[in-house]
Design a protein around this motif. Structure first.
Motif, PDB file in Angstrom:
ATOM      1  N   THR A 161       0.682  -1.307   0.093  1.00  0.00           N
ATOM      2  CA  THR A 161       0.108   0.079   0.097  1.00  0.00           C
ATOM      3  C   THR A 161       0.870   1.024   0.179  1.00  0.00           C
ATOM      4  OG1 THR A 161      -1.896  -1.279   1.316  1.00  0.00           O
ATOM      5  CG2 THR A 161      -1.704   1.332   1.169  1.00  0.00           C
ATOM      6  N   THR A 162       1.812   0.888   1.216  1.00  0.00           N
ATOM      7  CA  THR A 162       2.459   2.642   0.878  1.00  0.00           C
ATOM      8  C   THR A 162       3.687   2.641  -0.323  1.00  0.00           C
ATOM      9  OG1 THR A 162       2.547   2.029   3.184  1.00  0.00           O
ATOM     10  CG2 THR A 162       4.328   3.441   2.366  1.00  0.00           C
ATOM     11  N   TRP A 163       3.972   1.733  -0.992  1.00  0.00           N
ATOM     12  CA  TRP A 163       5.208   1.371  -1.767  1.00  0.00           C
ATOM     13  C   TRP A 163       5.114   0.635  -3.220  1.00  0.00           C
ATOM     14  CZ3 TRP A 163       7.588   0.569   2.750  1.00  0.00           C
ATOM     15  CH2 TRP A 163       8.552   1.547   3.472  1.00  0.00           C
ATOM     16  N   PRO A 164       3.014   1.253  -4.114  1.00  0.00           N
ATOM     17  CA  PRO A 164       2.643   0.470  -5.299  1.00  0.00           C
ATOM     18  C   PRO A 164       3.641   0.022  -6.428  1.00  0.00           C
ATOM     19  CG  PRO A 164       2.100   2.434  -4.981  1.00  0.00           C
ATOM     20  CD  PRO A 164       2.831   2.805  -3.992  1.00  0.00           C
ATOM     21  N   ASP A 165       5.126   0.768  -5.990  1.00  0.00           N
ATOM     22  CA  ASP A 165       5.962   0.322  -6.839  1.00  0.00           C
ATOM     23  C   ASP A 165       6.596  -0.956  -7.043  1.00  0.00           C
ATOM     24  OD1 ASP A 165       4.644   2.591  -8.950  1.00  0.00           O
ATOM     25  OD2 ASP A 165       6.302   4.006  -7.955  1.00  0.00           O
ATOM     26  N   LYS A 166       6.622  -1.399  -5.417  1.00  0.00           N
ATOM     27  CA  LYS A 166       7.184  -1.758  -5.177  1.00  0.00           C
ATOM     28  C   LYS A 166       6.853  -3.521  -5.762  1.00  0.00           C
ATOM     29  CE  LYS A 166       9.221  -0.417  -1.408  1.00  0.00           C
ATOM     30  NZ  LYS A 166      11.065   0.054  -1.917  1.00  0.00           N
ATOM     31  N   ARG A 167       7.840  -4.748  -6.022  1.00  0.00           N
ATOM     32  CA  ARG A 167       6.941  -6.046  -6.243  1.00  0.00           C
ATOM     33  C   ARG A 167       7.221  -6.612  -4.752  1.00  0.00           C
ATOM     34  NH1 ARG A 167      11.578  -9.509  -8.192  1.00  0.00           N
ATOM     35  NH2 ARG A 167      11.141 -10.738  -6.424  1.00  0.00           N
ATOM     36  N   VAL A 168       6.217  -7.007  -4.170  1.00  0.00           N
ATOM     37  CA  VAL A 168       6.294  -7.636  -3.017  1.00  0.00           C
ATOM     38  C   VAL A 168       4.920  -9.186  -3.237  1.00  0.00           C
ATOM     39  CG1 VAL A 168       4.769  -7.270  -0.725  1.00  0.00           C
ATOM     40  CG2 VAL A 168       5.234  -5.280  -2.342  1.00  0.00           C
ATOM     41  N   ASP A 169       5.645 -10.651  -2.462  1.00  0.00           N
ATOM     42  CA  ASP A 169       5.715 -11.353  -2.471  1.00  0.00           C
ATOM     43  C   ASP A 169       5.137 -11.959  -1.315  1.00  0.00           C
ATOM     44  OD1 ASP A 169       5.514 -13.033  -5.795  1.00  0.00           O
ATOM     45  OD2 ASP A 169       7.385 -11.383  -4.892  1.00  0.00           O
ATOM     46  N   LEU A 170       4.771 -12.747  -0.425  1.00  0.00           N
ATOM     47  CA  LEU A 170       3.854 -13.261   0.218  1.00  0.00           C
ATOM     48  C   LEU A 170       3.855 -14.280   0.639  1.00  0.00           C
ATOM     49  CD1 LEU A 170       3.281 -13.118   3.612  1.00  0.00           C
ATOM     50  CD2 LEU A 170       1.022 -13.265   2.794  1.00  0.00           C
ATOM     51  N   TYR A 171       5.134 -15.745   0.798  1.00  0.00           N
ATOM     52  CA  TYR A 171       4.660 -16.883   0.860  1.00  0.00           C
ATOM     53  C   TYR A 171       4.198 -17.489   1.840  1.00  0.00           C
ATOM     54  CZ  TYR A 171       8.084 -16.272  -3.231  1.00  0.00           C
ATOM     55  OH  TYR A 171       8.860 -15.570  -4.409  1.00  0.00           O
ATOM     56  N   PHE A 172       4.174 -18.826   2.237  1.00  0.00           N
ATOM     57  CA  PHE A 172       3.657 -18.905   3.496  1.00  0.00           C
ATOM     58  C   PHE A 172       3.444 -20.741   3.649  1.00  0.00           C
ATOM     59  CE2 PHE A 172       0.083 -16.746   0.991  1.00  0.00           C
ATOM     60  CZ  PHE A 172      -0.652 -18.014   0.685  1.00  0.00           C
ATOM     61  N   PRO A 173       3.921 -21.098   4.913  1.00  0.00           N
ATOM     62  CA  PRO A 173       3.299 -22.783   5.028  1.00  0.00           C
ATOM     63  C   PRO A 173       2.003 -23.440   3.833  1.00  0.00           C
ATOM     64  CG  PRO A 173       4.314 -22.250   7.251  1.00  0.00           C
ATOM     65  CD  PRO A 173       3.681 -20.795   5.858  1.00  0.00           C
ATOM     66  N   GLY A 174       0.881 -22.827   4.728  1.00  0.00           N
ATOM     67  CA  GLY A 174       0.011 -23.385   4.228  1.00  0.00           C
ATOM     68  C   GLY A 174      -0.706 -23.483   3.133  1.00  0.00           C
ATOM     69  N   GLY A 175      -1.977 -23.739   2.514  1.00  0.00           N
ATOM     70  CA  GLY A 175      -3.333 -23.540   2.064  1.00  0.00           C
ATOM     71  C   GLY A 175      -3.768 -22.689   2.519  1.00  0.00           C
ATOM     72  N   GLN A 176      -3.281 -21.626   3.165  1.00  0.00           N
ATOM     73  CA  GLN A 176      -3.899 -20.656   3.330  1.00  0.00           C
ATOM     74  C   GLN A 176      -2.672 -19.702   4.242  1.00  0.00           C
ATOM     75  OE1 GLN A 176      -7.977 -20.974   3.926  1.00  0.00           O
ATOM     76  NE2 GLN A 176      -7.857 -20.558   6.130  1.00  0.00           N
ATOM     77  N   ALA A 177      -2.763 -18.669   4.410  1.00  0.00           N
ATOM     78  CA  ALA A 177      -2.153 -17.934   5.547  1.00  0.00           C
ATOM     79  C   ALA A 177      -3.448 -17.452   7.093  1.00  0.00           C
ATOM     80  CB  ALA A 177      -1.983 -16.410   5.114  1.00  0.00           C
TER      81      ALA A 177
END
Length: 368
Positions: A161-177
């Protein structure tokens, strides 16, 4: 008859509210390694918009009028003498000291990642650490967030939200966070993350490098024990929930095999009369402090009951986490119920009743 002397070891989110509850009924002394409340909540806001975060989550103790009768001590605990009922500590100048007690409340919390640390800090050192983390992310063109809890989801959403030009990826161990929240919460926030362009990568479990305590923002490749090819970014946030209880100052007979304080259903520490534990440091349940705002009031009741011959009440942890996940957005706060329903509070001026009820900011603060 003199009032009992209650020593609260740790004035973080839970310890501070416990001290407030007890301040009218006893002589309360609080020991803190920080010069004020430096909350472990809302990591995403702290990283992306530190000034807004500091307004409500980094608060000097003298701004709480209900702490006016509480003496606060800046220092770190080194050991406790259970027989003599004294806690030994070291102050900011390195000088040793002791604090006697009739009742001891252990609320020293846990070490978790780079943002929840037990080390002794001045106000300037707290500010420098927060600024350094923010500038580290501001300079990064790409960010990987590791973990499936609220800290990870909040960090990914607020950075995007703060830096919309950044590439952001969220990795989590389960099927959902957000596995400890109602499934509807992840359903709501995952759609928001996707609209912000955040890459969502389920079933990825990071390999923690040997000797690394997940206590700093790193860069470079992340290996996966789940078989995927390595991923890399300019900044990597290790928000994987690798918590370590801050109990090195306590004797081993009070702790379980993982270092958490063993308590009974009334939050009394087993084998230590007059000693209680609350919050993340207590070995209560897998969610630890999911019912934090209920537990501090309940503990205060139980301490008073034990001192006055009353009837204590058992602690019953909540089945799911609830409350804010991503913090204030555009001057509004979204709060999720334990059933997954979202409630929007439209302006900060309306928050005070919620704040006091929920315990988010630990009491009524002085203005100015």
């Amino acid at each position: 008859m003199s009032r009992p002397r209650i020593l609260v070891a740790g004035l973080g989110d839970t310890g501070l509210l416990t001290a407030i509850h007890l301040s009218k009924h006893a002589d309360v002394v609080g020991i803190s390694s920080k010069p004020g409340l430096v909350s472990g909540q809302e990591l995403g806001l702290r990283l992306a918009r530190p000034r807004e975060w500091a307004r409500d989550y980094w608060v000097a103790f003298d701004r709480y009028h209900r702490l006016d009768s509480v003496r606060t001590v800046h220092g770190t605990m080194t050991r406790v003498d259970l027989e003599a009922r004294r806690v030994h500590l070291t102050g900011p100048d390195g000088a040793a000291g002791t604090e006697p007690y009739d009742v001891l409340v252990i609320a020293t919390g846990v070490t978790n990642g780079f943002w929840r640390r037990p080390n002794l800090q001045t106000g300037d050192q707290v500010a420098a650490a927060i600024t350094l983390d923010h500038e580290r992310l501001a300079a990064a063109g790409s960010v990987i967030v590791l973990g499936g809890g609220a800290a990870a989801v909040s960090s990914a959403l607020n950075v995007a939200t703060t830096w919309p030009d950044k590439r952001v990826d969220l990795y989590f161990p389960g099927g959902q966070a957000l596995p400890h929240h109602h499934r509807k919460v992840w359903g709501t926030l995952s759609k928001r993350l996707e609209r912000l362009g955040v890459g969502l990568h389920p079933r990825h479990r990071a390999v923690v490098p040997d000797g690394f305590g997940c206590d700093e923002i790193t860069s470079g490749p992340v290996e996966w024990s789940t078989g995927q090819s390595a991923s890399s970014a300019d900044a990597v946030l290790w928000t994987i929930g690798r918590v370590v209880p801050n109990t090195t100052w306590l004797p081993g007979e009070l702790l379980d095999e993982n270092g958490f304080v063993v308590v009974d259903e009334y939050l009394r520490v087993r084998g230590a009369p007059g000693v209680y534990a609350i919050g993340d440091v207590a070995a209560t349940d897998p969610l630890r402090t999911s019912a934090r705002s209920r537990a501090d009031g309940l503990l205060a009741h139980n301490i008073r009951a034990d001192l006055d011959g009353g009837t204590p009440k058992p602690f019953e942890p909540a089945a799911r986490r609830w409350g804010s996940v991503v913090g204030a957005q555009r001057n509004s706060l979204e709060v999720f119920s334990s059933g997954g329903r979202a409630f929007w509070i439209p302006a900060w001026s309306l928050l005070q009743p919620l704040i006091v009820w929920r315990g988010i900011y630990r009491g009524v603060r002085k203005s100015g």
